[in-house]
Design a protein around this motif. Structure first.
Motif, short mmCIF file in Angstrom:
data_model
loop_
_atom_site.label_atom_id
_atom_site.label_comp_id
_atom_site.label_asym_id
_atom_site.label_seq_id
_atom_site.Cartn_x
_atom_site.Cartn_y
_atom_site.Cartn_z
N ILE A 1 -0.30 -2.08 9.31
CA ILE A 1 0.77 -1.52 10.10
C ILE A 1 2.06 -1.99 9.33
O ILE A 1 3.10 -1.08 9.18
CB ILE A 1 0.78 -1.71 11.51
CG1 ILE A 1 -0.43 -1.03 12.40
CG2 ILE A 1 2.07 -1.04 12.11
CD1 ILE A 1 -0.45 0.69 12.15
N ILE A 2 2.22 -3.11 9.11
CA ILE A 2 3.24 -3.79 8.53
C ILE A 2 3.60 -2.98 7.01
O ILE A 2 4.64 -3.01 6.76
CB ILE A 2 3.42 -5.28 8.58
CG1 ILE A 2 3.58 -5.67 9.76
CG2 ILE A 2 4.23 -5.96 7.50
CD1 ILE A 2 3.11 -7.34 9.77
N CYS A 3 2.39 -2.98 6.32
CA CYS A 3 2.42 -2.20 4.83
C CYS A 3 3.25 -0.80 5.38
O CYS A 3 3.61 -0.49 4.16
CB CYS A 3 1.24 -2.17 4.45
SG CYS A 3 0.30 -3.67 3.81
N GLU B 1 -10.17 -6.70 12.25
CA GLU B 1 -9.78 -6.04 11.03
C GLU B 1 -8.43 -5.87 10.27
O GLU B 1 -8.26 -5.22 9.21
CB GLU B 1 -10.17 -4.55 11.44
CG GLU B 1 -11.11 -3.99 12.12
CD GLU B 1 -12.62 -4.05 11.36
OE1 GLU B 1 -12.40 -4.09 10.02
OE2 GLU B 1 -13.76 -4.16 11.82
N GLY B 2 -7.77 -6.63 10.71
CA GLY B 2 -6.35 -6.96 9.91
C GLY B 2 -5.28 -5.77 10.18
O GLY B 2 -4.55 -5.51 9.33
N TYR B 3 -5.53 -5.33 11.47
CA TYR B 3 -4.64 -4.10 11.83
C TYR B 3 -3.26 -4.18 11.53
O TYR B 3 -2.60 -3.51 10.95
CB TYR B 3 -5.18 -3.68 13.18
CG TYR B 3 -4.13 -2.70 13.85
CD1 TYR B 3 -4.24 -1.21 13.44
CD2 TYR B 3 -3.35 -2.90 14.68
CE1 TYR B 3 -3.40 -0.48 14.04
CE2 TYR B 3 -2.42 -2.06 15.32
CZ TYR B 3 -2.44 -0.73 14.97
OH TYR B 3 -1.57 0.09 15.51
N MET C 1 0.69 -1.51 -0.03
CA MET C 1 0.17 -0.15 -0.18
C MET C 1 0.83 1.18 -0.17
O MET C 1 1.79 1.44 0.86
CB MET C 1 -0.90 0.05 1.16
CG MET C 1 -1.90 1.29 1.47
SD MET C 1 -3.01 1.37 2.80
CE MET C 1 -3.93 -0.05 2.50
N GLY C 2 0.36 2.16 -0.94
CA GLY C 2 1.37 3.42 -0.99
C GLY C 2 0.49 4.51 -0.55
O GLY C 2 -0.58 4.32 -0.22
N LEU C 3 1.33 5.58 -0.16
CA LEU C 3 0.54 6.84 0.43
C LEU C 3 0.55 7.84 -0.61
O LEU C 3 1.52 8.27 -1.42
CB LEU C 3 1.10 7.44 1.52
CG LEU C 3 1.47 6.61 2.60
CD1 LEU C 3 2.04 7.31 4.10
CD2 LEU C 3 0.31 6.11 3.19
N LEU C 4 -0.66 8.25 -1.07
CA LEU C 4 -1.22 9.12 -1.86
C LEU C 4 -1.49 10.58 -1.41
O LEU C 4 -2.52 10.34 -0.61
CB LEU C 4 -1.99 8.79 -3.05
CG LEU C 4 -1.46 7.56 -3.72
CD1 LEU C 4 -2.55 6.91 -4.70
CD2 LEU C 4 -0.12 7.74 -4.49
N ASN C 5 -1.36 11.62 -1.84
CA ASN C 5 -1.96 12.88 -1.32
C ASN C 5 -3.12 13.06 -1.84
O ASN C 5 -3.63 12.75 -3.08
CB ASN C 5 -1.23 14.18 -1.73
CG ASN C 5 0.28 14.27 -0.60
OD1 ASN C 5 0.25 13.86 0.24
ND2 ASN C 5 1.14 14.98 -1.24
N ASP C 6 -4.32 13.43 -1.07
CA ASP C 6 -5.57 13.79 -1.63
C ASP C 6 -5.46 14.77 -2.44
O ASP C 6 -4.43 15.55 -2.54
CB ASP C 6 -6.42 14.30 -0.38
CG ASP C 6 -7.05 13.23 0.45
OD1 ASP C 6 -6.77 13.53 1.84
OD2 ASP C 6 -7.26 12.02 0.25
N ASP C 7 -6.42 14.77 -3.58
CA ASP C 7 -6.32 15.95 -4.83
C ASP C 7 -6.45 17.17 -4.10
O ASP C 7 -7.24 17.49 -3.26
CB ASP C 7 -7.57 15.48 -5.65
CG ASP C 7 -7.35 14.36 -6.57
OD1 ASP C 7 -8.22 13.72 -6.95
OD2 ASP C 7 -6.05 13.76 -6.40
N ILE D 1 8.00 -1.17 14.86
CA ILE D 1 6.93 -1.64 14.59
C ILE D 1 5.95 -2.33 15.77
O ILE D 1 4.71 -2.03 15.83
CB ILE D 1 6.93 -2.90 13.38
CG1 ILE D 1 5.44 -2.68 12.63
CG2 ILE D 1 7.42 -3.95 13.73
CD1 ILE D 1 5.60 -3.34 11.31
N SER D 2 6.79 -2.95 16.55
CA SER D 2 6.05 -3.46 17.56
C SER D 2 5.31 -2.58 18.59
O SER D 2 4.22 -2.74 19.45
CB SER D 2 6.91 -4.41 18.70
OG SER D 2 7.98 -3.67 19.22
#
Length: 440
Positions: A411-413, A405-407, A1-7, A433-434
């Motif tokens: 977080i690992i992503c 929820e697969g949290y 999963m990448g991070l993209l800025n909102d438009d 990460i822990s």
């Protein structure tokens, strides 16, 4: 999963256009008489009203304020007309929360300091209206820099804010005075300098409803800003002035007037109600962070933030950002329990937020900070056995909710981005990460 800025619209070209247009009008003032100047300033004020934050910060530079100062010195522009312009700039600066150093670095600031000092020292013949206007402009534009005149200006504006006439003109004066006062943040003030007056303003409004919504919020903003170094205010704010009840009611009332389902083309345009909601959210976050009195009503404030978050999440991303920041503030208070965030739905909302396909870095940084602090809080030792038993139940509930929820996978992503996201967080985000996990 990448991070993209909102438009976000590219406002650089618009900012250049606005700068040129505003500078042209300012230059034209030199060749106008008094009445023509007033008309021209009204045009300039209309341009100011339509600016976004980026345009605002681009236009109002040190050079622009120096030009205004020079025009005053050369008698090409009257102080009264300048005040008409600066009051609008200051008001919009505080509403848009612009952060610019143009005025604080300018010769105009020094000129205003001299005028304020001269008026303050007058024994007879003081022009009270001019004095109040000078103080208002100075506080509105100082951009939180500390100054010897701050206390003098504050006491002057408190007198303005104490006016109780209900005419529209007086209400506007009071609103602007309180808005400027609310921008006094991390500055140590002794109770005798302000507490009697601000209590009178708040109590009188609770009985008579004489203030605008912005003015009332600003009065509370000014008072809660004092909590960071004055724990003695807690009893006054909570028990005498009934902050929780008042804040909850004001938030509910304001939310009725916002079009939460607005069309896409309207996004990015903030109405007055949205700005006041954002200011309340900032105040709630500070209150929950600084106030050390344990009160069961505090979870009600968490719920108010959650309600604003849910309403804003699709179309009002600035409000979402403020909600997340308020959560990350308040989770640090020992007397605000993780259970409050779980029961009121804050943890679920934060988790939904980090699962969005597009995010901006500020929101994700604040979200991770909140979750990191929740995890840290659940690791703390409780001295009281009953509280320890409750903490274990809360910890189990949090673990089960996030596991469902697969949290941890999410977080690992993000793990490879922790260092990047931490660049503006002053090192407060853990790179381990822990530290974001809840273990039972």
């Amino acid at each position: 999963m990448g991070l993209l800025n909102d438009d976000e619209p590219d406002t650089r070209i618009l900012a250049v256009i606005q700068t040129e247009k505003f500078s042209k009008l300012l230059h034209e003032l030199e060749n106008c008489n008094e009445d023509e100047q007033k008309q021209k300033i009204e045009e300039m004020n209309e341009i100011i009203d339509g600016m976004n934050k980026d345009e605002f910060e681009t236009v109002f530079t040190e050079e622009l304020f120096d030009n205004i100062h020079q025009m005053i010195e050369e008698k090409k522009l009257s102080v009264e007309n300048v005040i008409g312009l600066l009051k609008r700039i200051g008001y919009c600066c505080l509403m848009k929360k612009g952060c610019f150093q143009g005025f604080p670095l300018s010769y105009l600031r020094k000129g205003f300091e001299k005028m304020i000092s001269d008026e303050n020292e007058k024994k007879d013949g003081k022009n009270e209206m001019l004095y109040a206007d000078l103080c208002l402009c100075y506080l509105s534009l100082r951009n939180n820099c500390w100054t010897e005149l701050l206390t003098i200006c504050m006491q002057c504006l408190l007198k303005v804010a104490l006016k109780k006439e209900e005419s529209e003109e007086v209400q506007k004066e009071v609103e602007m005075a309180l808005l400027a006062l609310s921008d006094i943040e991390y500055y140590i003030l002794h109770n005798e300098l302000y507490l009697k007056e601000i209590k009178e303003i708040i109590i009188y409004h609770q009985d008579h409803r004489n203030l605008t919504q912005l003015a009332y919020q600003s009065a509370w903003g000014f008072l809660t800003n004092r909590l960071f170094n004055n724990a003695n205010l807690e009893e006054v704010i909570v028990n005498d002035l009934h902050f929780v009840r008042e804040a909850r009611r004001e938030m509910e009332e304001l939310m009725k007037y916002v079009d939460w389902k607005r069309e896409k083309e309207e996004r990015g345009k903030e109405g007055k109600e949205e700005i006041i909601i954002s200011k309340w959210l900032q105040t709630l976050g500070k209150f929950l962070f600084y106030c050390r009195l344990r009160n069961e009503e505090y979870s009600v404030l968490v719920e108010s933030i959650v309600q604003a978050f849910r309403a804003a999440k699709d179309n009002y991303r600035d409000i979402v950002s403020q909600c997340v920041e308020s959560f990350s503030y308040s989770v640090n208070n020992r007397n605000v329990k993780v259970e409050d965030f779980l029961k009121r739905g804050a943890v679920s909302l934060i988790f939904e937020e980090i699962c969005r396909p597009t995010l901006n870095d500020e929101i994700i940084s604040e979200s991770l900070l909140f979750l990191m602090n929740v995890s840290e809080k659940l690791k703390e030792e409780e001295e009281d056995e009953k509280e320890e038993a409750k903490r274990k139940v809360t910890k189990r509930n949090a673990f089960e909710k996030l596991e469902e929820e697969g949290y941890e996978d999410i977080i690992i992503c993000f793990h490879e981005r922790f260092g990047f996201l931490n660049r503006d967080r002053f090192g407060v985000l853990s790179l381990c990460i822990s530290d974001y996990f809840v273990n039972v």
